[in-house]
Enzyme design. Sequence first.
Site, PDB file in Angstrom:
ATOM      1  N   LYS A  94       0.859  -1.192   0.000  1.00  0.00           N
ATOM      2  CA  LYS A  94       0.000   0.000   0.000  1.00  0.00           C
ATOM      3  C   LYS A  94       0.892   1.238   0.000  1.00  0.00           C
ATOM      4  CE  LYS A  94      -4.308   1.302   2.323  1.00  0.00           C
ATOM      5  NZ  LYS A  94      -5.047   1.181   3.587  1.00  0.00           N
TER       6      LYS A  94
HETATM    7  O1  G3P Z   1      -7.665   2.123   5.298  1.00  0.00           O
HETATM    8  C1  G3P Z   1      -8.093   3.307   4.741  1.00  0.00           C
HETATM    9  C2  G3P Z   1      -9.471   3.764   5.151  1.00  0.00           C
HETATM   10  O2  G3P Z   1     -10.412   2.758   5.051  1.00  0.00           O
HETATM   11  C3  G3P Z   1      -9.521   4.590   6.413  1.00  0.00           C
HETATM   12  O3  G3P Z   1     -10.820   4.821   6.886  1.00  0.00           O
HETATM   13  O4  G3P Z   1     -12.406   5.601   8.616  1.00  0.00           O
HETATM   14  O5  G3P Z   1      -9.949   6.150   8.840  1.00  0.00           O
HETATM   15  O6  G3P Z   1     -11.355   7.259   7.106  1.00  0.00           O
HETATM   16  P1  G3P Z   1     -11.150   6.036   7.911  1.00  0.00           P
END
Ligand code: G3P
Length: 218
Positions: free
Chosen positions: A83
């Site tokens: 990633k």
């Molecule tokens: O892994 C990336 C993403 O899914 C992060 O989500 O909830 O931290 O915006 P969030």
Amino acid sequence: MKFFIDSADVNEIKELASYGLLDGVTTNPSLIAKSGRDFKEVIAEICQIVEGPVSAEVAATDYENMVREGEILSQIAKNVCIKLPLTLDGLKACKYFSNKGVQTNLTLCFSSGQAILAAKAGATFVSPFVGRLDDIDFDGLSLIEEICEIYGNYPEFRTEVLVASIRNPLHITQSARIGADVATIPAKVLKQLVSHPLTDRGLENFSKDWAATGQKIN
Ligand code: G3P
């Protein structure tokens, strides 16, 4: 539509994998920090639980170190997906890994221009963040629509649209309507997806009526 879980909690991942619903896993530095565990150890354990891609994010922000860290991470297991952030250096590192046949996930995507670049860099996945766009009063799902439309115009683009930053079941169902390839879902939201009050009420009634028959299935 493939379902990934957005988590670095091994027990949570084990539980959801046991239902046969998981096609992969995504992690990020914040989720690793939350787990309180050693990064490489966690990734190795997750890769044993799930056969599909397991995204492990580099910490470096410059090309050389992204490549160095990505090489280390890709040696953990063959289903590790590197990633990388959607920056110029991240795109360059993505090209490096895609040329080597290593899976990549370009993360922190907030525009369709970035998604075009991800496809051109040969990314396996691009991760547009719907929830974080909603948070700043921009319709995150409209970005998914735009990216899917653009990718659809160019069959040579092989990058899969991985909807990230999912906050509710509607993000999943609407992404599925649009035709996104993957949704990476927090465990809590995956459980919300199955829950329906009419299912609960119906089951309660069926159980009561069945008990009244006094029968057993054996
Ligand atoms: O892994 C990336 C993403 O899914 C992060 O989500 O909830 O931290 O915006 P969030």
